[in-house]
Design a protein around this motif. Structure first.
Motif, PDB file in Angstrom:
ATOM      1  N   ARG A  70      47.159 -32.341  67.156  1.00 58.27           N
ATOM      2  CA  ARG A  70      48.581 -32.367  66.865  1.00 58.27           C
ATOM      3  C   ARG A  70      48.887 -33.656  66.118  1.00 58.27           C
ATOM      4  NH1 ARG A  70      52.444 -31.056  71.738  1.00 58.27           N
ATOM      5  NH2 ARG A  70      51.758 -33.076  72.500  1.00 58.27           N
ATOM      6  N   ASN A 105      51.284 -27.128  71.882  1.00 60.40           N
ATOM      7  CA  ASN A 105      51.365 -26.793  70.463  1.00 60.40           C
ATOM      8  C   ASN A 105      50.244 -25.878  70.035  1.00 60.40           C
ATOM      9  OD1 ASN A 105      53.074 -29.308  70.623  1.00 60.40           O
ATOM     10  ND2 ASN A 105      53.341 -28.723  68.496  1.00 60.40           N
ATOM     11  N   ARG A 149      54.564 -22.132  56.419  1.00 59.66           N
ATOM     12  CA  ARG A 149      55.076 -22.070  57.781  1.00 59.66           C
ATOM     13  C   ARG A 149      56.560 -21.745  57.749  1.00 59.66           C
ATOM     14  NH1 ARG A 149      55.736 -27.140  61.475  1.00 59.66           N
ATOM     15  NH2 ARG A 149      57.907 -27.621  61.093  1.00 59.66           N
ATOM     16  N   LEU A 153      48.141 -22.735  68.893  1.00 62.98           N
ATOM     17  CA  LEU A 153      48.426 -21.602  68.031  1.00 62.98           C
ATOM     18  C   LEU A 153      47.801 -20.343  68.624  1.00 62.98           C
ATOM     19  CD1 LEU A 153      47.617 -23.249  64.593  1.00 62.98           C
ATOM     20  CD2 LEU A 153      49.873 -22.600  65.398  1.00 62.98           C
ATOM     21  N   THR A 154      48.543 -19.267  68.527  1.00 57.88           N
ATOM     22  CA  THR A 154      48.001 -17.953  68.858  1.00 57.88           C
ATOM     23  C   THR A 154      47.794 -17.211  67.545  1.00 57.88           C
ATOM     24  OG1 THR A 154      49.155 -17.902  70.975  1.00 57.88           O
ATOM     25  CG2 THR A 154      48.374 -15.795  70.082  1.00 57.88           C
ATOM     26  N   PHE A 155      46.567 -16.813  67.289  1.00 62.80           N
ATOM     27  CA  PHE A 155      46.217 -16.221  66.007  1.00 62.80           C
ATOM     28  C   PHE A 155      46.165 -14.702  66.072  1.00 62.80           C
ATOM     29  CE2 PHE A 155      45.095 -19.804  63.362  1.00 62.80           C
ATOM     30  CZ  PHE A 155      44.812 -20.808  64.268  1.00 62.80           C
ATOM     31  N   PHE A 163      53.081 -19.186  61.157  1.00 60.38           N
ATOM     32  CA  PHE A 163      52.231 -19.772  60.125  1.00 60.38           C
ATOM     33  C   PHE A 163      51.339 -18.708  59.495  1.00 60.38           C
ATOM     34  CE2 PHE A 163      52.922 -24.142  61.622  1.00 60.38           C
ATOM     35  CZ  PHE A 163      53.280 -23.930  62.937  1.00 60.38           C
ATOM     36  N   TYR A 165      60.520 -20.845  67.935  1.00 62.94           N
ATOM     37  CA  TYR A 165      59.083 -20.799  67.673  1.00 62.94           C
ATOM     38  C   TYR A 165      58.826 -21.011  66.190  1.00 62.94           C
ATOM     39  CZ  TYR A 165      60.449 -15.939  66.649  1.00 62.94           C
ATOM     40  OH  TYR A 165      61.077 -14.816  66.170  1.00 62.94           O
ATOM     41  N   ALA A 180      49.757 -16.831  62.537  1.00 64.06           N
ATOM     42  CA  ALA A 180      49.702 -17.552  63.806  1.00 64.06           C
ATOM     43  C   ALA A 180      51.106 -17.863  64.309  1.00 64.06           C
ATOM     44  CB  ALA A 180      48.893 -18.842  63.663  1.00 64.06           C
ATOM     45  N   TYR A 181      51.190 -17.956  65.622  1.00 68.31           N
ATOM     46  CA  TYR A 181      52.460 -18.222  66.307  1.00 68.31           C
ATOM     47  C   TYR A 181      52.319 -19.489  67.131  1.00 68.31           C
ATOM     48  CZ  TYR A 181      56.106 -17.556  69.896  1.00 68.31           C
ATOM     49  OH  TYR A 181      57.176 -17.724  70.744  1.00 68.31           O
ATOM     50  N   ARG A 182      53.400 -20.267  67.158  1.00 75.16           N
ATOM     51  CA  ARG A 182      53.421 -21.432  68.045  1.00 75.16           C
ATOM     52  C   ARG A 182      54.778 -21.537  68.700  1.00 75.16           C
ATOM     53  NH1 ARG A 182      54.848 -26.784  67.718  1.00 75.16           N
ATOM     54  NH2 ARG A 182      55.094 -26.918  65.451  1.00 75.16           N
ATOM     55  N   TYR A 187      47.560 -19.063  57.767  1.00 78.61           N
ATOM     56  CA  TYR A 187      46.430 -19.918  57.457  1.00 78.61           C
ATOM     57  C   TYR A 187      45.439 -19.142  56.608  1.00 78.61           C
ATOM     58  CZ  TYR A 187      47.643 -23.693  60.681  1.00 78.61           C
ATOM     59  OH  TYR A 187      48.257 -24.752  61.314  1.00 78.61           O
TER      60      TYR A 187
END
Lengths: 115, 116
Positions: A97, B102, B50, B104-106, B35, B32, B93-95, B37
Motif C-alpha cells: 500500500r 486495502n 481506476r 484487491l479482489t480480482f 480497477f 469502494y 479488481a475491487y477494493r 489491471y
C-alpha cells in the motif's frame, strides 16, 4: 513513483526445502503488504495480509505454518515457503500500500518451481 | 464477501479497432474502488485505470475508458484504437473503501489478443 522490488524473480528448489521471497518498498514506507498466488492461466488469489510489527492475517485455506510471513520493518516483508512441495509451485506476487494509502504497487513476482 | 466476475475468458480485436471487456461485481458496500489491471507476458501487474464508486463520471486514461454502472454493478473497460502492445491478460479488481484493508479482489481475467 513508488517502486516495489521483489526477489528472487525465479527460484527452483528441491522438494522439502524452504524458500524465502523478499518484497521491498524502495522509496516509501509500507505498513501493509499483501501476498498473492497465481497458478497458470488463473487469477491472483490473496494469501495473506502482512502488517508491520504484527502477525500476518491469512486467508481461509492458506496454511500459516507453511507460508511464513515476516514484516519486521516498514520496507520489507518476506514470505517463506517451508518444506516446499511440487504443488506449491506457483507465481507469487507481493503488493504494498503506497504512501497515500490509496494506491497499491506490485512487485514483479516470483516464479517458484519445486522439483 | 465481495466477488468479481469476468465472463469473457478470451477476447480478440483487430489492430486499431475498439474492444470492450466486461466485469461485474457483487458487494453490499457503498464505498469502494474498482480497477482494471493489465498483466503482459512479463507478468508485471500494471494499473490501467481506476474508478471511485462515489464518482458518477466514468474514468478515462487516453485510449482506455470505463463504463461504470453502479446500480447494475457493472464495470466494463473499453480500449480504443487497439495496439499490438495491448495484448495481455486483463483483470478487473475491487477494493473496499473502508480502512480495514486495502486488499484487491480480482476477477478471473480476460486474455486479450490483438490481430495485426
Amino acid at each position: 513513483g513508488a517502486v516495489v522490488s521483489q526477489h528472487p524473480s525465479r527460484v527452483i528448489c528441491k522438494s522439502g526445502t524452504s524458500v524465502k521471497i523478499e518484497c521491498r518498498s524502495l522509496d516509501f514506507q509500507a505498513t501493509t503488504m499483501f501476498w498473492y498466488r497465481q497458478f497458470p492461466k488463473q487469477s491472483l488469489m490473496l494469501m495473506a495480509t502482512s502488517n508491520e510489527g504484527s502477525k500476518a492475517t491469512y486467508e481461509q485455506g492458506v496454511e500459516k505454518d507453511k507460508f511464513l510471513i515476516n514484516h519486521a520493518s516498514l520496507t520489507l516483508s518476506t514470505l517463506t515457503v517451508t518444506s516446499a512441495h511440487p504443488e506449491d509451485s506457483s507465481f507469487y506476487i507481493c503488493s504494498a500500500r503506497g504512501p497515500l494509502r490509496e494506491k497499491l504497487f506490485f512487485g514483479s513476482g516470483t516464479q517458484l518451481s519445486v522439483l | 464477501a465481495q466477488t468479481v466476475t469476468q465472463s469473457q475468458p478470451e477476447m480478440s480485436v483487430q489492430e486499431a479497432e475498439t474492444v470492450t471487456l466486461s466485469c461485474t461485481y457483487d458487494t453490499s458496500e457503498s464505498d469502494y474502488y474498482l480497477f482494471w489491471y493489465k498483466q503482459p507476458p512479463s507478468r508485471q501487474m500494471i494499473l490501467v485505470i481506476r474508478q471511485e464508486a462515489y464518482k458518477q463520471q466514468n474514468a478515462t486514461e487516453n485510449r482506455f475508458s470505463v463504463n461504470f454502472q453502479k446500480a447494475a454493478k457493472s464495470f466494463s473497460l473499453k480500449i480504443s484504437d487497439s495496439q499490438l502492445g495491448d495484448a495481455a491478460m486483463y483483470f478487473c479488481a475491487y477494493r473496499s473503501g473502508n480502512n480495514a484493508g486495502n486488499m484487491l479482489t480480482f476477477g478471473g481475467g480476460t486474455r486479450l489478443m490483438v490481430k495485426p
